[in-house]
Design an enzyme around this catalytic site. Structure first.
Site, PDB file in Angstrom:
ATOM      1  N   HIS A  85     -20.634  20.143  22.829  1.00 30.59           N
ATOM      2  CA  HIS A  85     -19.957  18.955  22.290  1.00 30.59           C
ATOM      3  C   HIS A  85     -19.113  19.237  21.049  1.00 30.59           C
ATOM      4  CE1 HIS A  85     -21.914  16.604  25.251  1.00 30.59           C
ATOM      5  NE2 HIS A  85     -23.068  16.443  24.644  1.00 30.59           N
ATOM      6  N   HIS A 112     -20.976   9.724  24.124  1.00 31.39           N
ATOM      7  CA  HIS A 112     -22.381  10.089  24.337  1.00 31.39           C
ATOM      8  C   HIS A 112     -23.306   8.920  23.969  1.00 31.39           C
ATOM      9  CE1 HIS A 112     -26.090  12.432  24.349  1.00 31.39           C
ATOM     10  NE2 HIS A 112     -25.419  13.470  24.813  1.00 31.39           N
ATOM     11  N   GLU A 135     -22.241  10.231  30.829  1.00 33.20           N
ATOM     12  CA  GLU A 135     -21.021  10.663  30.141  1.00 33.20           C
ATOM     13  C   GLU A 135     -19.936  11.052  31.153  1.00 33.20           C
ATOM     14  OE1 GLU A 135     -22.333  13.939  27.558  1.00 33.20           O
ATOM     15  OE2 GLU A 135     -24.338  13.143  27.989  1.00 33.20           O
TER      16      GLU A 135
END
Length: 357
Positions: free
Chosen positions: A106, A180, A320
């Protein structure tokens, strides 16, 4: 429809004010933080009309900073994992910090979830909306090119919360953004697990991973596996199936489903979730081809939600929409390349409703 947008302080970060923006259509309310361009709360009615907050978050900024778990955050430059924290672009190898075992996750240590985004615009014309912006400089976390990113959150009259991510770069780079958010349709203060939710994912394949959660490259059929959610299925039904090696790797679900093989111009259904007790329903739509479903496997009681409850495994799920993980190293998955002047876009919509008893 009575659309309203309000701003409030949420704390200070490195001498700058962090804001909370409240979006309302008179029936549903969502709050967005400038920190991480994050979904902080979403209050929607159950089948009896009682409002409940279905998005996990923390009560204070200090908790977001001290216990980073991507809670509701915008993640990038590359959502999900980059194998070995390295990739090639036009013959040059780039290395980015590894923050998830041997891999980058991420956007690495200081991804977009750690940035305090700027409020660019507020609007109440056709929805209650806020547009946030962030500039990621050339070399940020090892990524090339100065990237200008915007996230427009909008709550419309149909009780749908949208986010429209856009990005442009001054040089060739890579980008793949997602959100997220952690969801529990029972309500984050209900004390009930999200594993009782009934989930549908319209995908015939998923991406199995190696022991470090990097896709192997195989597109495996879901048929006759614990990964088949083409028909509505309780998450708890198979999440602890010890006979499924892929579930043992992730301690539950933490995989990408292949909803499509292309980026679409229009929103398409990625997932349908029902909490049978409250009757709350959430549909997730996006333009992206993949859906990462994470069953909250690493919530271990070390963090606390807004209502003061310790968060444990399965207390929430993440869904996601995104490009497939490690696409930057697997051209067969597609491309996350962004040319100078080209506009990257990911649209996500969460549509809320109820199912009668």
């Amino acid at each position: 429809m009575n659309f309203t947008v309000n701003r409030a302080d949420f704390g200070m970060l490195n001498g700058a004010r962090v804001e909370l923006i409240r979006l309302s259509n008179g029936a549903v309310e969502a709050t967005i933080l400038t920190y991480g361009a994050s979904i902080h709360s979403v209050r929607v009615p159950d089948r009896d009309g009682h409002l409940g907050d279905v998005a996990l978050g923390h009560a204070t900024l200090v908790e977001y900073v001290d216990q980073p778990q991507f809670m509701g955050s915008t993640v990038g430059r590359l959502a999900n994992r980059v194998a070995g924290g390295r990739f090639m672009l036009d013959g040059t190898e780039y290395r980015v910090p590894t923050n998830n075992g041997p891999n980058s996750l991420h956007g690495s240590d200081q991804g977009f979830d750690k940035a305090n985004w700027q409020v660019l615009a507020l609007d109440t014309d056709d929805a209650a909306s806020v547009t946030l912006g962030h500039v990621s400089p050339d070399g940020d976390q090892g990524y090339p090119g100065t990237l200008n990113v915007t996230a427009r959150y909008a709550l419309d009259a149909a009780n749908t919360l949208h986010v429209d991510y856009r990005a442009v770069s001054d040089t060739v780079t890579v980008v793949a953004l997602s959100n997220h958010a952690y969801w529990n349709l029972a309500g984050e203060d209900s004390g009930r697990s999200a594993l009782g939710h009934i989930l549908t994912i319209p995908a015939g394949q998923y991406l199995p991973t190696d022991a470090t959660a990097i896709p192997t490259g195989e597109l495996r059929p879901v048929e006759c596996t614990a990964f088949d959610f083409r028909a509505p299925t309780p998450i708890a039904a198979r999440v602890r199936d010890a006979g499924e090696a892929q579930l043992r790797i992730g301690r539950g679900y933490d995989h990408n489903w292949v909803v499509a093989h292309d980026i679409a111009d229009q929103l398409r259904l990625m997932a349908h979730v029902l909490d049978p007790v409250s009757g709350r329903v959430m549909e997730v739509h996006s333009t992206q081809p993949g859906l990462q479903f994470y069953s909250g496997n690493f919530l271990d009681g070390s963090s606390v939600n807004k209502s003061g409850r310790m968060l444990r495994m399965g207390d929430a799920i993440a869904l996601e929409p995104q490009q497939f993980p490690d696409t930057v190293n697997r051209p067969e998955f597609g491309s996350v390349r962004l040319e100078p002047g080209q506009v990257y876009r990911n649209q996500i919509a969460w549509r809320f409703g109820v199912e009668p008893a």
